[in-house]
Write a protein that holds these residues in place. Sequence first.
Motif, mmCIF file in Angstrom:
data_model
loop_
_atom_site.group_PDB
_atom_site.id
_atom_site.type_symbol
_atom_site.label_atom_id
_atom_site.label_comp_id
_atom_site.label_asym_id
_atom_site.label_seq_id
_atom_site.Cartn_x
_atom_site.Cartn_y
_atom_site.Cartn_z
ATOM 1 N N LEU A 8 0.813 -1.218 0.000
ATOM 2 C CA LEU A 8 0.000 0.000 0.000
ATOM 3 C C LEU A 8 0.845 1.266 0.000
ATOM 4 C CD1 LEU A 8 -2.692 -1.086 2.617
ATOM 5 C CD2 LEU A 8 -2.952 -0.970 0.135
ATOM 6 N N ASP A 9 2.032 1.200 0.573
ATOM 7 C CA ASP A 9 2.910 2.371 0.701
ATOM 8 C C ASP A 9 3.158 3.027 -0.650
ATOM 9 O OD1 ASP A 9 3.372 0.213 2.573
ATOM 10 O OD2 ASP A 9 4.957 1.414 3.443
ATOM 11 N N ASP A 10 2.956 4.329 -0.698
ATOM 12 C CA ASP A 10 3.250 5.158 -1.865
ATOM 13 C C ASP A 10 2.397 4.865 -3.093
ATOM 14 O OD1 ASP A 10 5.249 6.579 -0.486
ATOM 15 O OD2 ASP A 10 6.736 5.043 -0.958
ATOM 16 N N LYS A 11 1.357 4.078 -2.961
ATOM 17 C CA LYS A 11 0.443 3.826 -4.079
ATOM 18 C C LYS A 11 -0.595 4.936 -4.119
ATOM 19 C CE LYS A 11 1.807 -0.247 -5.549
ATOM 20 N NZ LYS A 11 2.941 -0.771 -5.172
ATOM 21 N N VAL A 12 -1.053 5.268 -5.327
ATOM 22 C CA VAL A 12 -2.040 6.321 -5.513
ATOM 23 C C VAL A 12 -3.336 5.697 -6.024
ATOM 24 C CG1 VAL A 12 -2.600 8.452 -6.748
ATOM 25 C CG2 VAL A 12 -0.251 8.037 -5.976
ATOM 26 N N TYR A 13 -4.441 6.025 -5.338
ATOM 27 C CA TYR A 13 -5.758 5.498 -5.697
ATOM 28 C C TYR A 13 -6.791 6.610 -5.661
ATOM 29 C CZ TYR A 13 -3.683 0.941 -4.683
ATOM 30 O OH TYR A 13 -2.877 -0.160 -4.665
ATOM 31 N N ASP A 14 -7.844 6.422 -6.426
ATOM 32 C CA ASP A 14 -8.979 7.318 -6.379
ATOM 33 C C ASP A 14 -9.667 7.195 -5.022
ATOM 34 O OD1 ASP A 14 -10.812 9.006 -8.305
ATOM 35 O OD2 ASP A 14 -12.132 7.762 -7.055
ATOM 36 N N ILE A 15 -10.058 8.306 -4.447
ATOM 37 C CA ILE A 15 -10.640 8.294 -3.105
ATOM 38 C C ILE A 15 -11.931 7.481 -3.037
ATOM 39 C CG2 ILE A 15 -11.942 10.438 -3.323
ATOM 40 C CD1 ILE A 15 -11.020 10.970 -0.358
ATOM 41 N N SER A 16 -12.712 7.482 -4.097
ATOM 42 C CA SER A 16 -13.960 6.715 -4.072
ATOM 43 C C SER A 16 -13.671 5.216 -4.012
ATOM 44 C CB SER A 16 -14.854 7.059 -5.259
ATOM 45 O OG SER A 16 -14.195 6.798 -6.473
ATOM 46 N N LEU A 17 -12.621 4.768 -4.682
ATOM 47 C CA LEU A 17 -12.216 3.364 -4.602
ATOM 48 C C LEU A 17 -11.725 3.030 -3.196
ATOM 49 C CD1 LEU A 17 -11.607 0.608 -5.905
ATOM 50 C CD2 LEU A 17 -9.363 1.539 -6.553
ATOM 51 N N LEU A 18 -10.926 3.915 -2.612
ATOM 52 C CA LEU A 18 -10.448 3.680 -1.241
ATOM 53 C C LEU A 18 -11.609 3.582 -0.264
ATOM 54 C CD1 LEU A 18 -7.358 6.055 -1.045
ATOM 55 C CD2 LEU A 18 -7.350 3.554 -1.091
ATOM 56 N N ARG A 19 -12.557 4.493 -0.369
ATOM 57 C CA ARG A 19 -13.704 4.454 0.546
ATOM 58 C C ARG A 19 -14.486 3.154 0.408
ATOM 59 N NH1 ARG A 19 -14.916 10.709 -0.302
ATOM 60 N NH2 ARG A 19 -13.845 11.474 1.564
ATOM 61 N N LYS A 20 -14.639 2.686 -0.823
ATOM 62 C CA LYS A 20 -15.392 1.450 -1.057
ATOM 63 C C LYS A 20 -14.647 0.238 -0.496
ATOM 64 C CE LYS A 20 -17.257 -1.365 -4.826
ATOM 65 N NZ LYS A 20 -16.477 -2.585 -4.656
ATOM 66 N N VAL A 21 -13.400 0.054 -0.905
ATOM 67 C CA VAL A 21 -12.641 -1.141 -0.521
ATOM 68 C C VAL A 21 -12.307 -1.126 0.974
ATOM 69 C CG1 VAL A 21 -10.486 -2.416 -0.859
ATOM 70 C CG2 VAL A 21 -11.740 -1.539 -2.838
ATOM 71 N N LEU A 22 -11.783 -0.032 1.468
ATOM 72 C CA LEU A 22 -11.429 0.034 2.879
ATOM 73 C C LEU A 22 -12.672 -0.060 3.765
ATOM 74 C CD1 LEU A 22 -8.641 2.758 2.781
ATOM 75 C CD2 LEU A 22 -8.354 0.296 2.907
ATOM 76 N N GLY A 23 -13.758 0.516 3.304
ATOM 77 C CA GLY A 23 -15.003 0.458 4.061
ATOM 78 C C GLY A 23 -15.523 -0.959 4.250
ATOM 79 N N GLU A 24 -15.254 -1.832 3.289
ATOM 80 C CA GLU A 24 -15.671 -3.233 3.404
ATOM 81 C C GLU A 24 -15.018 -3.920 4.604
ATOM 82 O OE1 GLU A 24 -14.939 -5.303 -0.272
ATOM 83 O OE2 GLU A 24 -16.062 -3.818 -1.430
ATOM 84 N N TYR A 25 -13.907 -3.378 5.071
ATOM 85 C CA TYR A 25 -13.160 -3.955 6.196
ATOM 86 C C TYR A 25 -13.194 -3.036 7.420
ATOM 87 C CZ TYR A 25 -11.933 -7.143 2.599
ATOM 88 O OH TYR A 25 -12.032 -8.064 1.589
ATOM 89 N N GLN A 26 -14.221 -2.214 7.475
ATOM 90 C CA GLN A 26 -14.463 -1.280 8.577
ATOM 91 C C GLN A 26 -13.318 -0.295 8.797
ATOM 92 O OE1 GLN A 26 -15.115 -4.871 9.540
ATOM 93 N NE2 GLN A 26 -16.918 -4.409 8.336
ATOM 94 N N LEU A 27 -12.567 -0.005 7.760
ATOM 95 C CA LEU A 27 -11.569 1.064 7.793
ATOM 96 C C LEU A 27 -12.277 2.308 7.271
ATOM 97 C CD1 LEU A 27 -8.571 -0.973 6.483
ATOM 98 C CD2 LEU A 27 -8.451 0.482 8.506
ATOM 99 N N LEU A 28 -12.688 3.165 8.196
ATOM 100 C CA LEU A 28 -13.565 4.277 7.874
ATOM 101 C C LEU A 28 -12.872 5.612 8.094
ATOM 102 C CD1 LEU A 28 -16.674 2.827 9.704
ATOM 103 C CD2 LEU A 28 -16.094 2.578 7.283
#
Length: 121
Positions: A8-28
């Motif tokens: 994950l370090d230094d990777k760039v992602y769209d915020i909407s993708l992060l919210r979706k994927v991380l949210g599935e694992y209760q990372l809010l």
Amino acid sequence: MRFEGTGLDDKVYDISLLRKVLGEYQLLSREQWDYERISFDRKFEQLDTKEVFYLRVQGYAVEGNVDSNHAKIKLLTPILGKHYYPHGVEYGDDEVIPNNVVEKSKSILEVVSKQLAEAVK
């Protein structure tokens, strides 16, 4: 505690993708953001000891603002810390964190890293 080598370090992602994927694992993200920085937190509560720990994935906007659905977020090294009431969370290497919390955090980060990598292929 820092989790090096998660992919994950230094990777760039769209915020909407992060919210979706991380949210599935209760990372809010909840209230943990400003216009340039964001943190996704997952709370772990040890019922027997009443201790609380937080897994945190942090990032900062390299394009756009965090409050938009189109920002690009560069991720930092994930960290795990212990909460001390009323002072807050300490993320130092000298914190004693139960093995089950460390292993669950590693497992979550591994799955999240794979899902994010697959989503941008």
